[in-house]
Motif scaffolding. Structure first.
Motif, mmCIF file in Angstrom:
data_model
loop_
_atom_site.group_PDB
_atom_site.id
_atom_site.type_symbol
_atom_site.label_atom_id
_atom_site.label_comp_id
_atom_site.label_asym_id
_atom_site.label_seq_id
_atom_site.Cartn_x
_atom_site.Cartn_y
_atom_site.Cartn_z
ATOM 1 N N LEU A 89 0.830 -1.203 0.000
ATOM 2 C CA LEU A 89 0.000 0.000 0.000
ATOM 3 C C LEU A 89 0.867 1.256 0.000
ATOM 4 N N ARG A 90 2.023 1.144 0.616
ATOM 5 C CA ARG A 90 2.931 2.293 0.648
ATOM 6 C C ARG A 90 3.402 2.635 -0.764
ATOM 7 N N ASP A 91 3.721 1.602 -1.552
ATOM 8 C CA ASP A 91 4.129 1.843 -2.930
ATOM 9 C C ASP A 91 3.016 2.520 -3.724
ATOM 10 N N LEU A 92 1.787 2.081 -3.483
ATOM 11 C CA LEU A 92 0.648 2.701 -4.155
ATOM 12 C C LEU A 92 0.540 4.180 -3.771
ATOM 13 N N ALA A 93 0.664 4.443 -2.474
ATOM 14 C CA ALA A 93 0.537 5.812 -1.990
ATOM 15 C C ALA A 93 1.642 6.704 -2.543
ATOM 16 N N GLU A 94 2.874 6.180 -2.563
ATOM 17 C CA GLU A 94 4.007 6.972 -3.043
ATOM 18 C C GLU A 94 3.899 7.249 -4.540
ATOM 19 N N ALA A 95 3.226 6.368 -5.255
ATOM 20 C CA ALA A 95 3.015 6.570 -6.689
ATOM 21 C C ALA A 95 1.788 7.428 -6.962
ATOM 22 N N GLY A 96 1.117 7.888 -5.892
ATOM 23 C CA GLY A 96 -0.053 8.737 -6.053
ATOM 24 C C GLY A 96 -1.290 7.982 -6.496
ATOM 25 N N ILE A 97 -1.351 6.685 -6.178
ATOM 26 C CA ILE A 97 -2.472 5.848 -6.609
ATOM 27 C C ILE A 97 -3.431 5.638 -5.447
ATOM 28 N N SER A 98 -4.704 5.905 -5.672
ATOM 29 C CA SER A 98 -5.742 5.676 -4.667
ATOM 30 C C SER A 98 -6.619 4.516 -5.107
ATOM 31 N N VAL A 99 -6.921 3.619 -4.185
ATOM 32 C CA VAL A 99 -7.794 2.491 -4.512
ATOM 33 C C VAL A 99 -9.226 2.960 -4.776
ATOM 34 N N TYR A 100 -9.514 4.202 -4.446
ATOM 35 C CA TYR A 100 -10.848 4.744 -4.676
ATOM 36 C C TYR A 100 -10.933 5.550 -5.979
ATOM 37 N N ASP A 101 -9.821 5.646 -6.716
ATOM 38 C CA ASP A 101 -9.804 6.385 -7.977
ATOM 39 C C ASP A 101 -10.713 5.689 -8.988
ATOM 40 N N PRO A 102 -11.761 6.360 -9.486
ATOM 41 C CA PRO A 102 -12.706 5.707 -10.409
ATOM 42 C C PRO A 102 -12.088 5.342 -11.751
ATOM 43 N N SER A 103 -10.934 5.938 -12.109
ATOM 44 C CA SER A 103 -10.305 5.613 -13.387
ATOM 45 C C SER A 103 -9.457 4.349 -13.309
ATOM 46 N N LEU A 104 -9.296 3.804 -12.105
ATOM 47 C CA LEU A 104 -8.468 2.616 -11.895
ATOM 48 C C LEU A 104 -9.321 1.464 -11.382
ATOM 49 N N ARG A 105 -8.826 0.247 -11.577
ATOM 50 C CA ARG A 105 -9.378 -0.931 -10.921
ATOM 51 C C ARG A 105 -8.228 -1.574 -10.155
ATOM 52 N N VAL A 106 -8.418 -1.733 -8.859
ATOM 53 C CA VAL A 106 -7.355 -2.262 -8.001
ATOM 54 C C VAL A 106 -7.801 -3.588 -7.400
ATOM 55 N N TYR A 107 -6.922 -4.601 -7.486
ATOM 56 C CA TYR A 107 -7.195 -5.925 -6.939
ATOM 57 C C TYR A 107 -6.035 -6.319 -6.021
ATOM 58 N N LYS A 108 -6.363 -7.148 -5.060
ATOM 59 C CA LYS A 108 -5.342 -7.601 -4.106
ATOM 60 C C LYS A 108 -5.141 -9.095 -4.243
ATOM 61 N N GLY A 109 -3.868 -9.509 -4.215
ATOM 62 C CA GLY A 109 -3.531 -10.920 -4.229
ATOM 63 C C GLY A 109 -2.502 -11.208 -3.160
ATOM 64 N N TYR A 110 -2.088 -12.456 -3.047
ATOM 65 C CA TYR A 110 -1.127 -12.847 -2.013
ATOM 66 C C TYR A 110 -0.061 -13.752 -2.609
ATOM 67 N N GLY A 111 1.171 -13.539 -2.157
ATOM 68 C CA GLY A 111 2.260 -14.447 -2.510
ATOM 69 C C GLY A 111 2.696 -14.375 -3.963
ATOM 70 N N LEU A 112 3.076 -13.177 -4.445
ATOM 71 C CA LEU A 112 3.630 -13.064 -5.791
ATOM 72 C C LEU A 112 4.904 -13.897 -5.862
ATOM 73 N N SER A 113 4.978 -14.809 -6.807
ATOM 74 C CA SER A 113 6.096 -15.757 -6.844
ATOM 75 C C SER A 113 7.417 -15.055 -7.131
ATOM 76 N N LYS A 114 8.506 -15.621 -6.601
ATOM 77 C CA LYS A 114 9.842 -15.076 -6.830
ATOM 78 C C LYS A 114 10.187 -15.110 -8.311
ATOM 79 N N GLN A 115 9.782 -16.163 -8.982
ATOM 80 C CA GLN A 115 10.049 -16.283 -10.412
ATOM 81 C C GLN A 115 9.396 -15.130 -11.179
ATOM 82 N N ALA A 116 8.170 -14.799 -10.802
ATOM 83 C CA ALA A 116 7.478 -13.686 -11.454
ATOM 84 C C ALA A 116 8.166 -12.363 -11.147
ATOM 85 N N GLU A 117 8.609 -12.191 -9.890
ATOM 86 C CA GLU A 117 9.292 -10.962 -9.509
ATOM 87 C C GLU A 117 10.577 -10.768 -10.292
ATOM 88 N N VAL A 118 11.363 -11.845 -10.413
ATOM 89 C CA VAL A 118 12.628 -11.750 -11.135
ATOM 90 C C VAL A 118 12.390 -11.378 -12.590
#
Length: 285
Positions: A23-52
């Motif tokens: 959430l901090r990254d979202l805030a620092e990028a100026g992104i609000s989960v309530y912004d009507p122009s965006l759709r925000v979803y939450k997930g868990y456990g982004l894989s290391k392979q995907a991150e790399v």
């Protein structure tokens, strides 16, 4: 909203999606989960392979992006709308009942599959969407800038100079920079130029940066995509990467000479300066 362990956030804007780690990254990028122009979803456990893999695009703080054709029901695992009361249809329709996480993933994937961007190389596809989402996220942020860089060497090696231009996102010139490099190769001068631009972007307080220059070698090596064969470039590459990591988001692109003429003129002007001597011309606020 309280931060949760291993949570990550999928942000959809237009036909691209960004992935943020907190959430901090979202805030620092100026992104609000309530912004009507965006759709925000939450997930868990982004894989290391995907991150790399996503990190190979050269972006920091998980400001990653992925192409529509690569999204399917299993790309991010289970996703839920964030916040829960957000309208559940990503096409703007409202509903009083939230669908299942799997259904949310299907909606997200189906909408993105309609993208008009087509590339045969999946890596290029990722990079193209990374550029799009970074540009979209940066364009409304006053803490973002464009850095154009170029190096010149009369003799290769010979008397060398570095030039850089800092621009606001609207294209307005903020600063022009020249630095003498001494007797050096063109590649050394190119590295000194990109380092010069990044240092002054940090000095000016910019947090989001988009760098461009006509040295494909520097662009690819800073991204970590090309090996460094010349020993005299190792320390310069290390310094450039250390500077890169100080920005909240970073992007570097190769452009043609015709798109880099102002930085080129500054680099040629800098050839006449002493090694390490910098001339600054601040124009913007």
């Amino acid at each position: 909203m309280e931060e949760e362990k291993d949570a990550f956030y999928v942000v959809k804007k237009g036909d691209v999606i960004g992935i943020y780690k907190s959430l901090r990254d979202l805030a620092e990028a100026g992104i609000s989960v309530y912004d009507p122009s965006l759709r925000v979803y939450k997930g868990y456990g982004l894989s290391k392979q995907a991150e790399v893999y996503l990190g190979s695009c050269g972006l920091k703080n998980a400001a990653y992006s992925i192409s529509a054709s690569d999204v399917n029901d299993n790309t991010f695992g289970k996703l839920v709308p964030c916040p829960p009361q957000q309208p559940t249809s990503v096409r703007g329709n409202t509903s009083n009942t939230d669908p299942s996480p799997n259904r949310q993933q299907q909606i997200l994937g189906k909408e993105l599959v309609g993208s008009t961007s087509h590339f045969t190389d999946p890596r290029l596809n990722h990079m193209n969407f990374a550029n799009q989402v970074e540009t979209q996220m940066m364009s409304s942020n006053p803490q973002s800038c464009i850095v154009e860089f170029d190096g010149a060497s009369k003799g290769n090696p010979g008397p060398a100079g570095a030039g850089a231009v800092l621009r606001a996102e609207d294209g307005r010139v903020v600063c022009r920079l020249c630095e003498g490099v001494g007797i050096a190769t063109n590649n050394v001068a190119e590295y000194r130029a990109v380092i010069l631009g990044m240092k002054y972007a940090l000095k000016k307080g910019f947090k989001h940066i988009r760098v461009q220059g006509d040295s494909n070698l520097v662009c690819m090596q800073v991204q970590g995509r090309w090996k460094i064969k010349s020993q005299n470039l190792v320390e310069l590459n290390k310094e450039a990467k250390e500077l890169k990591d100080k920005f909240m988001s970073f992007q570097i692109n190769h452009v043609g000479r015709e798109s880099n003429s102002e930085a080129d003129a500054l680099a040629n002007q800098a050839v006449n300066l002493m090694n390490g001597q910098v001339q600054e011309d601040w124009i913007g606020p």
